[in-house]
Design an enzyme around this catalytic site. Sequence first.
Site, PDB file in Angstrom:
ATOM      1  N   ASP A  50       0.760  -1.399  -0.095  1.00  0.00           N
ATOM      2  CA  ASP A  50      -0.039   0.024   0.028  1.00  0.00           C
ATOM      3  C   ASP A  50       1.061   1.245  -0.125  1.00  0.00           C
ATOM      4  OD1 ASP A  50       0.943  -0.041   2.618  1.00  0.00           O
ATOM      5  OD2 ASP A  50      -1.027   0.043   3.685  1.00  0.00           O
TER       6      ASP A  50
ATOM      7  N   LYS B  84      -1.388  -9.290   3.092  1.00  0.00           N
ATOM      8  CA  LYS B  84      -0.561  -9.059   3.972  1.00  0.00           C
ATOM      9  C   LYS B  84      -1.209  -7.755   4.946  1.00  0.00           C
ATOM     10  CE  LYS B  84       3.263  -5.947   3.719  1.00  0.00           C
ATOM     11  NZ  LYS B  84       2.689  -4.866   4.577  1.00  0.00           N
TER      12      LYS B  84
ATOM     13  N   GLU C  32       9.473  -4.139  10.138  1.00  0.00           N
ATOM     14  CA  GLU C  32       9.934  -3.016   9.441  1.00  0.00           C
ATOM     15  C   GLU C  32      10.539  -2.119  10.619  1.00  0.00           C
ATOM     16  OE1 GLU C  32       7.242  -1.220   6.926  1.00  0.00           O
ATOM     17  OE2 GLU C  32       8.472   0.455   6.738  1.00  0.00           O
TER      18      GLU C  32
HETATM   19  O1  KIV Z   1       3.490  -1.277   1.640  1.00  0.00           O
HETATM   20  C1  KIV Z   1       4.624  -1.662   1.597  1.00  0.00           C
HETATM   21  O2  KIV Z   1       5.293  -1.431   0.534  1.00  0.00           O
HETATM   22  C2  KIV Z   1       5.240  -2.351   2.558  1.00  0.00           C
HETATM   23  C3  KIV Z   1       6.511  -2.739   2.541  1.00  0.00           C
HETATM   24  C4  KIV Z   1       7.625  -1.567   2.794  1.00  0.00           C
HETATM   25  C5  KIV Z   1       7.107  -3.934   3.590  1.00  0.00           C
HETATM   26  O3  KIV Z   1       4.452  -2.848   3.590  1.00  0.00           O
END
Ligand code: KIV
Length: 289
Positions: free
Chosen positions: A67, A136, A205
Site C-alpha cells: 500500500d 498482508k 519493519e
Molecule cells: O507497503 C509496502 O510497501 C510495505 C513494505 C515496505 C513492506 O509494506
Amino acid sequence: MSTTFQLDTATSRANPTPSPMKRLTVPAIRRRKQDGRTAEPIVMLTAYTARQAQLLDAHCDLLLVGDSLGQVIYGLPSSVPVTLDMMIAHGAAVVRGSYHSVVIVDMPFGAYEASPQQAFESAARILKETGCAGVKLEGGEAMAETVAFLTRRGIPVMGHVGLTPQAVNLLGGYNARGRSEAEAARIVADAKALDDAGAFSIVVEGVVEPIAIAATEATACPIIGIGGSAQCDGQVLVTEDMLGMFERVPRFVKRYADMGAIISCAAEQYAGEVRDRSFPGIEQTYQPK
Ligand code: KIV
C-alpha cells in the site's frame, strides 16, 4: 484467473509471459525456514504495475503489491487513504506481469481491522479479483485472531510488525521502533503471536537490529526484514527507493541505481529535440512507399 494472458497483436505491449513456468507457492516460501534456519534468504520487492512485475519477477521469490503505492504511485501523504479498489487494480496488473514469484497484496487501512469477518470479505475480493496468492496486514497480537480466521479459511496471510505505516497517526511518524525495552519485547511478542496464529511469514519493519534478530529467532515462519537485519530470513525494499527514484529515502534503503537522474536526463534530451525539431527524425516517421 490466468496469469499467462497474451494479447496477440503486433503493437500490444501486453505480453508478460515469455515462457510460462510454475509459480512458487506460499507453502514453498514457508518451507524455506526449517528448524529456525533459512539456508536461502527470501527475496521480496514491491511491484505496482505489470511492466515493473515483468522486470522484477525472475529475480524475486515474492512480489509485494504494497500500500506504499499510495505515496509512490499516487503522491498521497501516507498509505492511510489507499482503497481496496486501488489495491485490487494494481494487484491484478502485477499478477498479469509475473509468472514466477508469489504475489502478495496489502490489505489497505480500514479494510480489515473491524473484525475477522470484514477482513475475510476484503481478502476474498483481493484473491478473486487479482489472482494473487495471499494478503498482508499490519498489526501484531491484536490481529492474531484475524490471521487465524483467514488462514483457517484458506487465505495465506503475511503479517507486518514493528513500524506499521498505516498507524502513522498513532505513532506520530516513521521513526525506528523498539528503542525501549518494553517496546522491544512488545514487537517480538507481536511477531510470535502472528506466527502462532498461522501467518506464513512476517515483515518486520524499521526496528533496531537486535529486535529483528530476536523476532527471527523466536518464530517458526520466515521473518522478512526492511530496516531490520541481514540475519532475517529475507529482505524487502520498496523498488522505487532502491532504484533511486526519490531524493529522500529512509536510512535502511540502499540505492542500487539512479533511475531518477536517468529519467530526468532522458526527458531533458527529448524536450530539447522536440523544441529544435530534430525529433522525430526520418527513422521515426512513416514515409510513402
Ligand atoms: O507497503 C509496502 O510497501 C510495505 C513494505 C515496505 C513492506 O509494506
